[in-house]
Design an enzyme around this catalytic site. Structure first.
Site: not given
Ligand code: F6R
Length: 618
Positions: A2, A27, A74, A100-101, A491, A495, A498, A514, A613
Site C-alpha cells: 500500500c 509498489r 493492496w 499501511n500495515g 532467480e 522472474k 512473477e 530425483h 514492491k
Molecule cells: C522479486 C522481488 C521480491 C523481493 C522480496 C524481498 O523480484 O522483488 O522477491 O526480492 O520481496 O524484498 P526486499 O529485498 O525489499 O527485502
C-alpha cells in the site's frame, strides 16, 4: 505494498494527491482513493477498485481543497472493492484515515466498538481492519482529547505495525501522520508554504528534496508551515529537514518501454556506483571506509549467516557461496520468514547479514529482531534504501547505490546486493587474514570488471527476445544450474513466475533425476545454465538426460561453446567469466529472457498482478 500520500497547503490537493499516488503505483495495489477537505469544510471522499486511471476518471468535481490524504491499497482484509478501498471514515464521518500495515487485533476491537455503533444505529462500512482506527480516534475525541492525543491513544490500542495518515473534517489546516513498527516508511516533504507526505520518496521528488523520515513511535502534526513531532517518551519538537540527493529524472522511464527494462539496462552503472571507492587495489582493500563493524569483531565470529526473501534470498545464497570461497569462513543462508519463527541456534559468534533492497521487508526485519533479542549477534544489512528500518536495526549498513527501483521485480538491486556481498566477503577475508594481499587484489580486480561483463550480457537482448517468442505458449519451465549457478536458476524461475505468470522451477541440476525429470516431455522447456565452471561436465550430462526426454533445451553458456551449442535447441553465449564472477555474466540474460517472455504474452510487466514492491505485511 500500500502507498500513502498527503498534502496541506495553498494549492488544490486533489491533483497533487493523484500524481503522488501515480508515483507510488510501482509498489503494487488493487484499489485506490483520496479524501480532500476544502477550506470551507466541504469534504469529498472518492474510492475505486482497479487502476488509478479508474479513480481519475471518477473525479468529476472535487472541492479545490487545500488538505487531503490518498492511498493505494493492496488487499489484506476484505476483497479489493470500492467499499474496502481507503480512506475510511469514522461512522460520524468526521475522522478520515488511511493505513499501511495490519491491525492484528481488529476482531476484538471491532467487537468492542460494535456496541457503541449499534447503539447509534450504525454499522461497519467495510470489511477491513483499518476501519477500527477512525472509530477509535472518534471515541477518544468524544472524550475531549486533542486530535494528536486521540491518534496516539488509538495507536496504543493497535497490535501490529501501522503507518497512518489522517485528518479531521473540522480542521482543513492540518493533516496527521503516525508510524508504529515496521509498516513501511513515512516521509514528510517540506515545500514553500505547503507540506507533503508520502510512504515513499518518489512521490515527493517533483515537489521537494527536503524531507524528514518519521520514526517508529512518532506522530506528526503537519500544517502548511511545517511539522511538529510528538512521541510519548520525548518533548515535542520541530525536526530539521534533511536534503536527499535523489534525481527525479532517475525515476522517469525515459525511452524504455518498461521500468523493468530500463532498470535491467541501468545495471552496469548501478554496479560501478556500488563498487566505486570500495574496491581499492593499491594497497588492496575492500569497504575500508564507512564500516561500523571492527576487524576485531570480524575476526571473532565463527560463522556468517546471510538471510533475505525472494530475490534477496537468492542474492544471500550467492553471498554465502562467496563468503565461503573468498573469506574461507563457514557460511550459510536462510529464508527470513522461516528463520524468525524457528528457534535457530546461531550463538553470539555468528555474523548475521540481512539482504533487503527496500530495507522494509517485514520478515527480514522480524528476523533481525529475533537475532538481536535472542542472540545479540553482530548484524550487517545490505540495502538500497538509506534510512530504512533495516539500517536502524543493523550495527552496520552496506548501501547499494542503484538509485530508485520502480519495476516491482527486483533487477538492478539484485546485482547491487551481489556487489555489496562480494565486497563484504573480501573485507571479512582480509580482516581474518584468510585472504592475503595478492589474492584480495586479484578478487577485487575481477569485481571491477563486473560492469563490463553485464554490459556485454545486455547486448544479448534481441537474441533473448527471439528465443522468448518461440516459447510464448509454454506454461512450464524448468531452470537448471549447479554450484553458484543454482541460485541463479532459482532467480530465473522467480522472474518468469512473477512477470510472465508461467510456472517455472529453479533446481540444482543434480536434483533433477530425483523427481522433476518425471515432468519432462516435448511441451516442457528447460533452461540450462551451463558456463564452463568446475561442474560443466555434470551440467552436460543433465542436459543429455533432458534431451533424451525430448524436452526442448535453451542453454546459456560461454561464448563460442560449440560443443554445448551443438547439443541444445537454443544457445545463448555469455562472455566467459571466472567462477567467482559467473553471476554477473548470467544475470542479464536470465532477466531478459523473463522480460521478453512477459512482453510476448502482453503482460503488465512493471506492476504484475498480486505483487507488491515492498512486502510490509505477513
Ligand atoms: C522479486 C522481488 C521480491 C523481493 C522480496 C524481498 O523480484 O522483488 O522477491 O526480492 O520481496 O524484498 P526486499 O529485498 O525489499 O527485502
Amino acid at each position: 505494498m500500500c502507498g500513502i500520500v498527503g498534502y496541506v497547503g495553498h494549492q488544490s490537493a486533489g491533483p497533487i494527491l493523484l500524481e503522488g499516488l501515480q508515483r507510488l503505483e510501482y509498489r503494487g495495489y488493487d484499489s485506490s482513493g483520496i479524501a480532500v477537505l476544502d477550506r470551507d469544510g466541504s469534504l469529498a471522499v472518492l474510492k475505486r477498485q482497479g487502476k488509478l486511471r479508474d479513480l481519475e476518471a471518477a473525479i468529476v468535481a472535487m472541492p479545490s481543497g487545500g488538505a487531503g490524504i490518498g492511498h493505494t491499497r493492496w488487499a489484506t482484509h476484505g476483497v479489493p472493492s470500492d467499499r474496502n478501498a481507503h480512506p475510511h471514515a469514522s461512522s460520524s464521518g468526521d475522522v478520515i484515515v488511511v493505513q499501511n500495515g495490519i491491525v492484528e487485533n481488529y476482531r476484538s476491537l471491532k467487537a468492542e466498538l460494535e456496541q457503541t455503533l449499534a447503539a447509534q444505529g450504525r454499522s461497519w462500512l467495510s470489511d477491513t481492519d483499518t476501519e477500527v482506527i477512525p472509530e477509535l480516534i472518534a471515541r477518544e475525541l468524544a472524550r475531549g482529547q486533542m486530535f494528536e492525543e486521540a491518534l496516539q491513544a488509538a495507536i496504543a490500542r493497535l497490535r501490529g505495525a501501522n503507518a497512518i495518515a489522517a485528518f479531521h473534517r473540522a480542521d482543513p489546516t492540518r493533516i496527521y501522520a503516525a508510524r508504529k513498527g515496521s509498516a513501511g516508511g513515512m516521509v514528510i516533504g517540506y515545500g514553500d508554504g505547503e507540506m507533503f507526505l508520502a510512504s515513499d520518496l518518489p512521490a515527493l521528488l517533483p515537489h521537494t528534496t527536503d524531507v524528514y523520515h518519521l520514526e517508529d513511535g512518532e506522530i506528526a502534526v503537519i500544517d502548511s508551515q511545517g511539522a511538529l513531532i510528538h512521541r510519548a517518551d520525548r518533548p515535542r519538537h520541530r525536526p530539521e529537514p534533511r536534503q536527499v540527493d535523489l534525481d527525479p529524472v532517475a525515476v522517469a522511464r525515459g525511452p524504455y518501454r518498461h521500468f523493468m527494462l530500463k532498470e535491467i539496462f541501468e545495471q552496469p552503472r548501478a554496479l560501478s556506483d556500488t563498487i566505486r571507492g570500495r574496491a581499492r587495489l593499491d594497497p588492496p582493500s575492500a569497504l575500508a571506509d564507512e564500516f561500523e563493524i571492527s576487524d576485531a569483531t570480524l575476526r571473532s565470529v565463527e560463522r556468517v549467516l546471510v538471510i533475505g526473501m525472494g530475490t534477496s534470498l537468492h542474492a544471500a545464497m550467492i553471498g554465502r557461496w562467496w563468503i565461503e570461497q573468498i573469506a574461507g569462513i563457514p557460511a550459510d543462508f536462510d529464508n527470513a520468514s522461516e528463520f524468525r519463527f524457528r528457534a535457530p541456534v546461531i550463538g553470539p559468534a555468528t555474523l548475521v547479514v540481512s539482504v533487503t533492497q527496500s530495507g522494509e521487508t517485514i520478515d527480514t526485519l522480524g528476523a533481525m529482531d529475533h537475532v538481536r533479542d535472542r542472540w545479540g549477534a553482530p548484524q550487517i544489512v545490505v540495502t538500497n534504501v538509506e534510512g530504512s528500518e533495516a539500517t536502524r536495526k543493523a550495527d552496520a549498513s552496506i548501501l547499494m547505490r542503484c538509485g530508485p527501483e520502480v519495476g516491482v521485480a527486483s533487477t538492478k538491486t539484485f546485482l547491487g546486493s551481489l556487489a555489496a556481498l562480494y565486497l563484504l566477503a573480501c573485507r571479512i577475508g582480509k580482516a581474518r587474514g584468510s585472504l592475503g594481499d595478492a589474492d584480495l587484489g586479484e578478487a577485487l580486480e575481477q569485481l571491477l570488471t563486473s560492469p563490463s561483463l553485464v554490459e556485454r550480457g545486455l547486448a544479448l537482448s534481441d537474441q533473448c527476445n527471439e528465443i522468448a517468442r518461440s516459447y510464448t505458449g509454454s506454461t512450464n519451465f524448468l531452470v537448471l544450474g549447479r554450484g553458484i549457478e543454482h541460485p541463479l536458476a532459482m532467480e530465473a524461475a522467480l522472474k518468469c513466475k512473477e512477470i510472465s505468470y508461467v510456472h517455472a522451477e529453479g533446481y540444482a541440476a543434480g536434483e533433477m533425476k530425483h523427481g522433476p525429470i518425471a515432468l519432462l516431455d516435448q511441451q516442457f522447456p528447460v533452461i540450462a545454465l551451463a558456463t564452463r565452471g568446475p561442474l560443466f561436465d555434470k551440467m552436460m550430462s543433465a542436459i543429455q538426460q533432458v534431451s533424451a526426454r525430448r524436452a526442448p533445451v535453451i542453454a546459456v553458456g560461454d561464448e563460442g561453446d560449440d560443443e554445448l551449442a551443438g547439443l541444445v535447441d537454443h544457445y545463448i553465449g555469455v562472455p566467459p567469466a571466472s567462477d567467482l564472477l559467473t553471476p554477473f555474466a548470467l544475470t542479464p540474460v536470465i532477466q531478459l529472457l523473463a522480460y521478453h517472455i512477459a512482453l510476448a504474452r502482453g503482460l503488465d510487466i512493471d506492476q504484475p498482478r498480486n505483487l507488491a514492491k515492498t512486502v510490509t505485511v505477513e
